[in-house]
Design a protein around this motif. Sequence first.
Motif, PDB file in Angstrom:
ATOM      1  N   ALA A  35       0.477  -1.175   0.671  1.00 23.62           N
ATOM      2  CA  ALA A  35      -0.034  -0.001  -0.026  1.00 23.62           C
ATOM      3  C   ALA A  35       0.120   1.048  -0.183  1.00 23.62           C
ATOM      4  N   ILE A  36       2.091   1.326   1.031  1.00 22.68           N
ATOM      5  CA  ILE A  36       2.544   2.702   1.082  1.00 22.68           C
ATOM      6  C   ILE A  36       3.430   2.845  -0.206  1.00 22.68           C
ATOM      7  N   LEU A  37       4.102   1.947  -1.928  1.00 21.50           N
ATOM      8  CA  LEU A  37       4.265   1.683  -2.517  1.00 21.50           C
ATOM      9  C   LEU A  37       3.836   2.573  -3.796  1.00 21.50           C
ATOM     10  N   GLU A  38       2.353   2.080  -3.462  1.00 24.99           N
ATOM     11  CA  GLU A  38       1.065   1.976  -5.097  1.00 24.99           C
ATOM     12  C   GLU A  38       0.587   3.678  -4.093  1.00 24.99           C
ATOM     13  N   ASP A  39       0.466   4.059  -2.850  1.00 26.27           N
ATOM     14  CA  ASP A  39       0.471   5.750  -2.844  1.00 26.27           C
ATOM     15  C   ASP A  39       0.742   6.872  -3.176  1.00 26.27           C
ATOM     16  N   TYR A  40       3.169   6.379  -2.442  1.00 28.05           N
ATOM     17  CA  TYR A  40       3.895   7.193  -3.260  1.00 28.05           C
ATOM     18  C   TYR A  40       3.909   7.024  -5.057  1.00 28.05           C
ATOM     19  N   VAL A  41       2.894   5.784  -5.866  1.00 30.69           N
ATOM     20  CA  VAL A  41       3.182   5.816  -7.074  1.00 30.69           C
ATOM     21  C   VAL A  41       1.984   7.083  -7.977  1.00 30.69           C
ATOM     22  N   GLU A  42       1.121   6.624  -7.368  1.00 28.93           N
ATOM     23  CA  GLU A  42      -0.253   7.061  -7.539  1.00 28.93           C
ATOM     24  C   GLU A  42      -0.033   8.973  -7.528  1.00 28.93           C
ATOM     25  N   LEU A  43       0.640   8.962  -6.303  1.00 31.46           N
ATOM     26  CA  LEU A  43       0.991  10.740  -5.989  1.00 31.46           C
ATOM     27  C   LEU A  43       2.132  11.261  -7.058  1.00 31.46           C
ATOM     28  N   ILE A  44       2.817  10.331  -6.977  1.00 29.73           N
ATOM     29  CA  ILE A  44       3.526  11.153  -7.591  1.00 29.73           C
ATOM     30  C   ILE A  44       2.895  11.120  -9.527  1.00 29.73           C
ATOM     31  N   ALA A  45       2.996   9.934  -9.979  1.00 29.35           N
ATOM     32  CA  ALA A  45       1.851  10.446 -11.229  1.00 29.35           C
ATOM     33  C   ALA A  45       0.580  11.476 -11.196  1.00 29.35           C
ATOM     34  N   GLY A  90      13.767  16.205  -9.870  1.00 29.43           N
ATOM     35  CA  GLY A  90      13.033  15.559  -9.195  1.00 29.43           C
ATOM     36  C   GLY A  90      12.709  13.989  -9.563  1.00 29.43           C
ATOM     37  N   ILE A  91      11.528  13.561  -8.941  1.00 29.86           N
ATOM     38  CA  ILE A  91      10.907  12.147  -9.838  1.00 29.86           C
ATOM     39  C   ILE A  91      10.413  11.868 -10.825  1.00 29.86           C
ATOM     40  N   PHE A  92      10.979  10.766 -11.245  1.00 34.09           N
ATOM     41  CA  PHE A  92      10.066  10.409 -12.430  1.00 34.09           C
ATOM     42  C   PHE A  92       9.314   8.874 -12.816  1.00 34.09           C
ATOM     43  N   LEU A  93       7.787   8.490 -13.004  1.00 37.43           N
ATOM     44  CA  LEU A  93       7.860   7.049 -13.138  1.00 37.43           C
ATOM     45  C   LEU A  93       8.848   6.183 -14.061  1.00 37.43           C
ATOM     46  N   THR A  94       8.558   4.758 -14.089  1.00 38.46           N
ATOM     47  CA  THR A  94       9.414   4.146 -15.044  1.00 38.46           C
ATOM     48  C   THR A  94       7.837   3.766 -15.907  1.00 38.46           C
ATOM     49  N   GLU A  95       8.147   2.787 -16.953  1.00 40.96           N
ATOM     50  CA  GLU A  95       7.226   2.173 -17.323  1.00 40.96           C
ATOM     51  C   GLU A  95       6.848   1.378 -16.315  1.00 40.96           C
ATOM     52  N   LYS A  96       7.062   0.221 -15.640  1.00 37.60           N
ATOM     53  CA  LYS A  96       6.678  -0.052 -14.485  1.00 37.60           C
ATOM     54  C   LYS A  96       5.507   0.833 -13.541  1.00 37.60           C
ATOM     55  N   GLY A  97       6.206   1.798 -12.931  1.00 36.69           N
ATOM     56  CA  GLY A  97       5.636   2.773 -12.163  1.00 36.69           C
ATOM     57  C   GLY A  97       4.465   3.330 -12.617  1.00 36.69           C
ATOM     58  N   GLU A  98       4.450   3.357 -14.241  1.00 36.96           N
ATOM     59  CA  GLU A  98       3.392   4.505 -14.675  1.00 36.96           C
ATOM     60  C   GLU A  98       2.385   2.710 -14.593  1.00 36.96           C
ATOM     61  N   ALA A  99       2.746   1.734 -15.451  1.00 37.42           N
ATOM     62  CA  ALA A  99       1.821   0.759 -14.808  1.00 37.42           C
ATOM     63  C   ALA A  99       1.185   0.805 -13.700  1.00 37.42           C
ATOM     64  N   LEU A 100       1.931   0.919 -12.635  1.00 39.32           N
ATOM     65  CA  LEU A 100       1.551   0.661 -11.120  1.00 39.32           C
ATOM     66  C   LEU A 100      -0.014   1.376 -11.194  1.00 39.32           C
ATOM     67  N   ALA A 101       0.653   2.629 -11.024  1.00 37.15           N
ATOM     68  CA  ALA A 101      -0.050   4.328 -11.226  1.00 37.15           C
ATOM     69  C   ALA A 101      -0.757   3.941 -11.681  1.00 37.15           C
ATOM     70  N   LYS A 102      -1.452   3.535 -13.149  1.00 39.98           N
ATOM     71  CA  LYS A 102      -2.571   2.772 -13.417  1.00 39.98           C
ATOM     72  C   LYS A 102      -4.001   2.107 -13.245  1.00 39.98           C
ATOM     73  N   ARG A 103      -3.099   1.164 -12.286  1.00 41.39           N
ATOM     74  CA  ARG A 103      -3.620  -0.301 -11.791  1.00 41.39           C
ATOM     75  C   ARG A 103      -4.158   0.553 -10.896  1.00 41.39           C
ATOM     76  N   VAL A 104      -3.623   0.867 -10.040  1.00 42.74           N
ATOM     77  CA  VAL A 104      -4.124   1.543  -8.745  1.00 42.74           C
ATOM     78  C   VAL A 104      -5.245   2.977  -8.382  1.00 42.74           C
ATOM     79  N   ARG A 105      -5.086   3.200  -9.777  1.00 43.93           N
ATOM     80  CA  ARG A 105      -5.544   4.567 -10.084  1.00 43.93           C
ATOM     81  C   ARG A 105      -7.511   3.917 -10.381  1.00 43.93           C
ATOM     82  N   ALA A 106      -7.373   2.731 -11.505  1.00 35.80           N
ATOM     83  CA  ALA A 106      -8.585   2.376 -11.818  1.00 35.80           C
ATOM     84  C   ALA A 106      -8.532   1.308 -10.361  1.00 35.80           C
ATOM     85  N   ARG A 107      -8.333   1.027  -9.529  1.00 33.88           N
ATOM     86  CA  ARG A 107      -8.919   0.143  -8.742  1.00 33.88           C
ATOM     87  C   ARG A 107      -9.957   1.210  -7.481  1.00 33.88           C
TER      88      ARG A 107
END
Length: 157
Positions: A35-45, A90-107
Amino acid sequence: MRSKPSAAAPSRHALPTEQAQARRFGKARSARSTAILEDYVELIADLIDSTGEARATDIARRLGVSHPTAINTITRLKREGLVVARPYRGIFLTEKGEALAKRVRARHRLVLEMLLALGVPRETAEADAEGIEHHVSEATLKAFSEFLKGPRVRKVS
């Protein structure tokens, strides 16, 4: 005073098998860690989408954590291959990070829609969705989606 049930009396609240209970608790522990990683990735996106950049300072403020805590988690995100951090950029999402952010946002959106459809006030639904989104199974998400498609429910935007 309640008496103890006799050995022959059936329990009102039967425990699941040890294996089933251990599996459930294991899943919950794993979800908390993720959850922590997902929250960070979602916020970064979200920050990148809204302001064009994500900085550790902004992440720390928005998540209500100290700057060192944010830096430690960003380091973990780098190890997991979810972000890259460039000095002074700053901080940028990788392709893997963008895919995770997309899944978390959809959920998140699906859980939020379900809570709103149930009549939960928006502010409460937003807060509850933040926790539920990390713990809900794919089977439950599918059921939410099917329920929301049904004619008996009006989607709330």
